[in-house]
Design an enzyme around this catalytic site. Structure first.
Site, mmCIF file in Angstrom:
data_model
loop_
_atom_site.group_PDB
_atom_site.id
_atom_site.type_symbol
_atom_site.label_atom_id
_atom_site.label_comp_id
_atom_site.label_asym_id
_atom_site.label_seq_id
_atom_site.Cartn_x
_atom_site.Cartn_y
_atom_site.Cartn_z
ATOM 1 N N GLU A 1 -7.945 -38.215 -4.150
ATOM 2 C CA GLU A 1 -6.583 -38.786 -4.034
ATOM 3 C C GLU A 1 -6.176 -39.443 -5.304
ATOM 4 O O GLU A 1 -5.722 -40.628 -5.473
ATOM 5 C CB GLU A 1 -6.465 -39.940 -3.021
ATOM 6 N N ASN B 1 -9.688 -33.288 -4.710
ATOM 7 C CA ASN B 1 -9.441 -33.362 -3.161
ATOM 8 C C ASN B 1 -8.190 -34.193 -3.078
ATOM 9 O O ASN B 1 -8.076 -35.297 -3.510
ATOM 10 C CB ASN B 1 -10.527 -34.048 -2.436
ATOM 11 N N HIS C 1 -4.436 -33.050 6.757
ATOM 12 C CA HIS C 1 -4.149 -34.053 7.762
ATOM 13 C C HIS C 1 -2.836 -33.999 8.238
ATOM 14 O O HIS C 1 -1.820 -34.191 7.344
ATOM 15 C CB HIS C 1 -4.632 -35.547 7.294
ATOM 16 N N GLU D 1 -10.316 -31.436 5.644
ATOM 17 C CA GLU D 1 -10.395 -32.778 6.430
ATOM 18 C C GLU D 1 -9.368 -32.400 7.459
ATOM 19 O O GLU D 1 -8.837 -33.003 7.923
ATOM 20 C CB GLU D 1 -10.002 -33.821 5.726
ATOM 21 N N ASP E 1 -7.139 -32.231 10.636
ATOM 22 C CA ASP E 1 -6.643 -32.352 12.074
ATOM 23 C C ASP E 1 -5.210 -32.540 12.219
ATOM 24 O O ASP E 1 -4.417 -32.499 11.143
ATOM 25 C CB ASP E 1 -7.255 -33.895 12.340
HETATM 26 C C1 XIL Z 1 -11.184 -41.821 6.487
HETATM 27 C C2 XIL Z 1 -12.652 -41.947 7.600
HETATM 28 O O1 XIL Z 1 -12.326 -40.827 8.654
HETATM 29 C C3 XIL Z 1 -12.315 -43.346 8.275
HETATM 30 O O2 XIL Z 1 -13.935 -43.412 9.166
HETATM 31 C C4 XIL Z 1 -12.453 -44.355 7.515
HETATM 32 O O3 XIL Z 1 -12.537 -45.568 7.983
HETATM 33 C C5 XIL Z 1 -11.319 -44.279 6.403
HETATM 34 O O4 XIL Z 1 -11.459 -43.033 5.804
HETATM 35 N N1 XIL Z 1 -8.605 -39.043 3.151
HETATM 36 C C6 XIL Z 1 -10.092 -38.892 3.081
HETATM 37 C C7 XIL Z 1 -11.184 -39.404 4.036
HETATM 38 O O5 XIL Z 1 -10.392 -38.664 1.932
HETATM 39 O O6 XIL Z 1 -12.426 -39.926 3.337
HETATM 40 C C8 XIL Z 1 -10.391 -40.425 4.842
HETATM 41 O O7 XIL Z 1 -11.691 -40.724 5.864
HETATM 42 C C9 XIL Z 1 -9.273 -39.799 5.612
HETATM 43 C C10 XIL Z 1 -8.165 -39.615 4.516
#
Ligand code: XIL
Length: 382
Positions: free
Chosen positions: A186, A229, A265, A294, A296
């Site tokens: 990020e 990422n 996400h 990641e 969802d």
């Molecule tokens: C999130 C985790 O799922 C949580 O448990 C934590 O409290 C905060 O981070 N982008 C990312 C991940 O790169 O590391 C994040 O994970 C979600 C967003």
């Protein structure tokens, strides 16, 4: 409603289960007392085959392993340690794992001279026992950094050495065991501008620290594939443009940069990024590896439950994201940000949204599960 709407028949699961996984997890997933009619109406009274078994050869179907982060504030005990059914699902369906928080600075490096490797070690061990790859997440980020680092008073020289030592130690410890590292996470905002305000490293050193981080990681494990990422980079936009430009520039300079990860996400509040395949393809065509890291898909709940319509739409988003990856030559890895709603970060961070994963709280599969299963199986047969 989060439980047992779909009948699940598990086949061929036990072969995958080896030491460290409770036998209870090896059998049929709960079917609960739902009417079979509801399942067949939805067209999902089909066999539940482990995702990793139907995935094309060499394709990584991954999952985040819970622990640290938001989990620490929840009432449940550490899922990875205490929830055998959860561990069983991790082993059964996935051939790649990502520690959700255990390799972030605040967790793994809580004091200047203290590292906490135990929990990540346990995940890596689990992965080895279950024939899984591991993605490492993450080394240079603006978030989840310990106070000693962000509030400490260090000279530039000290701070640079702190980063170098951290990367060398953490990547070196898992040399040969972690396949892909999200080295930088990020670093660009929505406008494709470097986050020079929030990110302590970019703030102190400017962009040159990025090349340093990749070089240090490469020295510590020359075989690991090193990634950028980010979220909101699934489609073609200012952020993904900025990554492609930077990655090409770094590679020209001889910096070991290998891949781009889009987090995935997604939310039903927004349209699906329909140019996702096109975006991933341009990175792949440029010779970079691609991963979806990641995934969802959040459902707007506003205190209620997801409707059948929501779940269908959610399945469609999962399917399209996976199809986008499968259609691209160098996209070989697709990771879910948790397998089950039971432990998902979504309701904690997005209070009006939830039910974002592919398994209900009781591990019964949602339509999204079957969408992935079908899509993987189809790609395998191609
Ligand atoms: C999130 C985790 O799922 C949580 O448990 C934590 O409290 C905060 O981070 N982008 C990312 C991940 O790169 O590391 C994040 O994970 C979600 C967003």
């Amino acid at each position: 409603m989060r439980v047992g709407r779909y009948i699940a028949i598990t086949v061929g699961a036990s072969a995958l289960l080896v030491s460290g996984v409770a036998p209870a997890a090896a059998g049929t997933l709960p079917t609960s007392g739902t009417a079979a009619g509801a399942a067949s109406q939805a067209g999902h009274d089909q066999k539940q085959v482990p995702l990793r078994k139907v995935a094309p050869k060499g394709f990584a179907i991954g999952v985040a392993v819970a622990g640290g982060g938001h989990h620490l504030d929840q009432e449940y005990p550490d899922p990875f340690k205490y929830d055998e059914e959860y561990r069983g699902v991790l082993a059964k369906h996935f051939n790649s794992v990502t520690p959700e928080n255990h390799l972030k600075w605040d967790f793994v490096h809580p004091e200047r001279n203290k590292y906490r490797f135990g929990p990540a070690d346990a995940i890596v061990r689990f992965a080895q026992q279950n024939g899984q790859k591991v993605r490492g997440h993450t080394l240079l980020w603006h978030s989840q950094n310990p106070d000693w680092l962000t509030k400490g008073k260090f000279s530039r020289k000290e701070l640079r050495n702190i980063l170098k030592e951290h990367i060398t130690k953490v990547v070196g410890r898992y040399r040969g065991k972690i396949d892909q590292w999200d080295v930088a996470n990020e670093i660009f905002d929505d406008n494709g501008k470097l986050r020079t305000k929030e990110n302590i490293w970019l703030k102190t050193f400017g962009p040159s620290i990025i090349a340093d981080a990749f070089r240090w990681a490469h020295q510590a494990d020359p075989k690991a594939k090193l990634f950028f990422n980010d979220y909101g980079a699934e489609g073609i936009n200012k952020r993904s443009d900025a990554y492609l430009k930077l990655m090409k520039k770094l590679r020209k300079q001889g910096v070991p940069v290998h891949g781009f990860g889009v987090q995935g996400h997604l939310s039903l509040n927004y349209p699906f990024p329909s140019d996702m395949a096109k975006n991933l393809k341009r990175f792949s065509d440029a010779g970079f590896e691609v991963a979806v890291t990641e995934v969802d898909v959040r459902i707007p709940l506003n205190g209620g439950d997801a409707s059948e319509g929501h779940l269908k739409k959610q399945a469609d988003y999962y399917r399209r994201a996976l199809e986008a990856c499968l259609s691209v030559k160098r996209c070989n890895s697709f990771t879910l940000w948790g397998p089950t709603d039971k432990y998902s970060w979504v309701p904690v961070f997005f209070p009006d949204e939830g039910e974002a994963t592919i398994f209900n709280d009781d591990f019964s599969p949602k339509p999204a599960y079957f969408a992935l299963q079908e899509t993987l199986a189809k790609a395998r047969r191609r």
